[in-house]
Design a protein around this motif. Sequence first.
Motif, mmCIF file in Angstrom:
data_model
loop_
_atom_site.group_PDB
_atom_site.id
_atom_site.type_symbol
_atom_site.label_atom_id
_atom_site.label_comp_id
_atom_site.label_asym_id
_atom_site.label_seq_id
_atom_site.Cartn_x
_atom_site.Cartn_y
_atom_site.Cartn_z
ATOM 1 N N SER A 1 4.948 42.117 25.654
ATOM 2 C CA SER A 1 4.750 41.894 27.094
ATOM 3 C C SER A 1 3.509 41.032 27.309
ATOM 4 C CB SER A 1 4.587 43.216 27.833
ATOM 5 O OG SER A 1 5.717 44.030 27.672
ATOM 6 N N ALA A 2 3.551 40.212 28.309
ATOM 7 C CA ALA A 2 2.441 39.298 28.573
ATOM 8 C C ALA A 2 1.153 40.060 28.888
ATOM 9 C CB ALA A 2 2.787 38.385 29.741
ATOM 10 N N ASN A 3 0.065 39.583 28.319
ATOM 11 C CA ASN A 3 -1.270 40.112 28.617
ATOM 12 C C ASN A 3 -1.391 41.606 28.336
ATOM 13 O OD1 ASN A 3 -2.232 37.561 29.611
ATOM 14 N ND2 ASN A 3 -1.054 37.950 31.472
ATOM 15 N N THR A 4 -0.685 42.067 27.321
ATOM 16 C CA THR A 4 -0.713 43.474 26.951
ATOM 17 C C THR A 4 -1.166 43.614 25.505
ATOM 18 O OG1 THR A 4 1.051 44.029 28.503
ATOM 19 C CG2 THR A 4 0.635 45.589 26.726
ATOM 20 N N VAL A 5 -2.043 44.569 25.292
ATOM 21 C CA VAL A 5 -2.540 44.856 23.955
ATOM 22 C C VAL A 5 -2.248 46.320 23.641
ATOM 23 C CG1 VAL A 5 -4.652 45.168 22.590
ATOM 24 C CG2 VAL A 5 -4.319 43.092 23.928
ATOM 25 N N ASN A 6 -1.760 46.562 22.443
ATOM 26 C CA ASN A 6 -1.486 47.926 21.997
ATOM 27 C C ASN A 6 -2.548 48.399 21.016
ATOM 28 O OD1 ASN A 6 0.911 48.100 23.461
ATOM 29 N ND2 ASN A 6 2.139 47.316 21.753
ATOM 30 N N LEU A 7 -2.758 49.698 21.002
ATOM 31 C CA LEU A 7 -3.601 50.331 19.995
ATOM 32 C C LEU A 7 -2.765 51.426 19.332
ATOM 33 C CD1 LEU A 7 -6.453 50.509 18.705
ATOM 34 C CD2 LEU A 7 -6.929 52.356 20.343
ATOM 35 N N GLN A 8 -2.312 51.123 18.130
ATOM 36 C CA GLN A 8 -1.546 52.103 17.361
ATOM 37 C C GLN A 8 -2.532 52.987 16.617
ATOM 38 O OE1 GLN A 8 1.902 52.558 17.144
ATOM 39 N NE2 GLN A 8 1.443 54.357 15.905
ATOM 40 N N MET A 9 -2.443 54.279 16.855
ATOM 41 C CA MET A 9 -3.375 55.218 16.236
ATOM 42 C C MET A 9 -2.604 56.178 15.345
ATOM 43 S SD MET A 9 -5.917 56.015 19.439
ATOM 44 C CE MET A 9 -4.713 57.028 20.292
ATOM 45 N N ASN A 10 -2.849 56.087 14.053
ATOM 46 C CA ASN A 10 -2.192 56.948 13.077
ATOM 47 C C ASN A 10 -3.196 57.912 12.458
ATOM 48 O OD1 ASN A 10 0.206 55.484 13.471
ATOM 49 N ND2 ASN A 10 -0.320 54.020 11.856
ATOM 50 N N SER A 11 -2.668 58.910 11.795
ATOM 51 C CA SER A 11 -3.515 59.906 11.100
ATOM 52 C C SER A 11 -4.613 60.429 12.023
ATOM 53 C CB SER A 11 -4.131 59.279 9.839
ATOM 54 O OG SER A 11 -3.124 58.824 8.962
ATOM 55 N N LEU A 12 -4.212 60.816 13.199
ATOM 56 C CA LEU A 12 -5.199 61.249 14.196
ATOM 57 C C LEU A 12 -5.892 62.537 13.781
ATOM 58 C CD1 LEU A 12 -3.220 60.287 17.387
ATOM 59 C CD2 LEU A 12 -5.508 59.485 16.803
ATOM 60 N N ARG A 13 -7.144 62.625 14.186
ATOM 61 C CA ARG A 13 -7.989 63.767 13.848
ATOM 62 C C ARG A 13 -8.500 64.419 15.130
ATOM 63 N NH1 ARG A 13 -11.687 59.771 10.136
ATOM 64 N NH2 ARG A 13 -10.181 59.419 8.435
ATOM 65 N N PRO A 14 -8.869 65.663 15.073
ATOM 66 C CA PRO A 14 -9.415 66.294 16.284
ATOM 67 C C PRO A 14 -10.607 65.542 16.854
ATOM 68 C CG PRO A 14 -8.865 67.972 14.674
ATOM 69 C CD PRO A 14 -8.659 66.648 13.997
ATOM 70 N N GLU A 15 -11.386 64.914 16.011
ATOM 71 C CA GLU A 15 -12.554 64.158 16.496
ATOM 72 C C GLU A 15 -12.174 62.862 17.207
ATOM 73 O OE1 GLU A 15 -12.032 65.263 13.396
ATOM 74 O OE2 GLU A 15 -12.711 63.806 11.878
ATOM 75 N N ASP A 16 -10.893 62.517 17.189
ATOM 76 C CA ASP A 16 -10.425 61.361 17.967
ATOM 77 C C ASP A 16 -10.145 61.738 19.418
ATOM 78 O OD1 ASP A 16 -8.510 60.420 15.091
ATOM 79 O OD2 ASP A 16 -10.392 59.506 15.787
ATOM 80 N N THR A 17 -10.240 63.010 19.739
ATOM 81 C CA THR A 17 -10.023 63.452 21.110
ATOM 82 C C THR A 17 -11.040 62.818 22.045
ATOM 83 O OG1 THR A 17 -9.051 65.567 20.437
ATOM 84 C CG2 THR A 17 -10.041 65.456 22.642
ATOM 85 N N ALA A 18 -10.536 62.149 23.067
ATOM 86 C CA ALA A 18 -11.405 61.428 23.993
ATOM 87 C C ALA A 18 -10.554 60.804 25.088
ATOM 88 C CB ALA A 18 -12.177 60.329 23.259
ATOM 89 N N VAL A 19 -11.234 60.313 26.100
ATOM 90 C CA VAL A 19 -10.585 59.433 27.059
ATOM 91 C C VAL A 19 -10.756 58.015 26.520
ATOM 92 C CG1 VAL A 19 -10.554 58.543 29.403
ATOM 93 C CG2 VAL A 19 -11.053 60.968 28.994
ATOM 94 N N TYR A 20 -9.651 57.317 26.398
ATOM 95 C CA TYR A 20 -9.657 55.960 25.856
ATOM 96 C C TYR A 20 -9.560 54.962 27.014
ATOM 97 C CZ TYR A 20 -9.261 57.655 21.099
ATOM 98 O OH TYR A 20 -9.522 58.257 19.883
ATOM 99 N N TYR A 21 -10.455 54.004 26.984
ATOM 100 C CA TYR A 21 -10.515 52.977 28.028
ATOM 101 C C TYR A 21 -10.260 51.604 27.406
ATOM 102 C CZ TYR A 21 -13.065 56.554 30.665
ATOM 103 O OH TYR A 21 -13.449 57.709 31.302
ATOM 104 N N CYS A 22 -9.492 50.789 28.120
ATOM 105 C CA CYS A 22 -9.388 49.404 27.684
ATOM 106 C C CYS A 22 -10.240 48.539 28.607
ATOM 107 C CB CYS A 22 -7.943 48.925 27.640
ATOM 108 S SG CYS A 22 -7.078 48.870 29.220
ATOM 109 N N ALA A 23 -10.671 47.438 28.069
ATOM 110 C CA ALA A 23 -11.579 46.557 28.790
ATOM 111 C C ALA A 23 -11.211 45.107 28.523
ATOM 112 C CB ALA A 23 -13.016 46.834 28.363
ATOM 113 N N TRP A 24 -11.482 44.278 29.513
ATOM 114 C CA TRP A 24 -11.128 42.840 29.459
ATOM 115 C C TRP A 24 -12.404 42.029 29.524
ATOM 116 C CZ3 TRP A 24 -6.249 40.617 29.233
ATOM 117 C CH2 TRP A 24 -6.156 39.267 29.548
#
Length: 125
Positions: free
Chosen positions: A74-97
């Motif tokens: 999709s135009a102007n879209t970026v993905n973040l594929q997150m594998n092998s997630l850990r409890p310490e990855d718990t957070a609010v994730y923000y994207c920025a331009w």
Amino acid sequence: VQLQASGGGLVQAGGYLRLSCAASGDTFRKRYTGWFRQAPGKEREFVAAFNWMGGYTYYADSAKGRFTISRASSANTVNLQMNSLRPEDTAVYYCAWGPSVIQSSLASQTAYSYWGQGTLVTVSS
């Protein structure tokens, strides 16, 4: 520029999620899209960045080998594929331009001009 982040949710440790960041509006000037995260009681930190001009990718040490940032179909879209997630990855994730971000500052929040609303990722143990 308006950013819409999506894809967060609850996942067990070792699982995966894919976050998406869709930009709209004045997206003609594009240089970097970054992902940051903020865990409870902690400061916001850099996770990964995508360079629109050359397709280069950059990662925090905590994300290397587990997360992949990429341009979506999709135009102007970026993905973040997150594998092998850990409890310490718990957070609010923000994207920025960041239409004016330079490489030396791509991990700095202040380098980005526009921010999405955040999407919550919870990793249970």
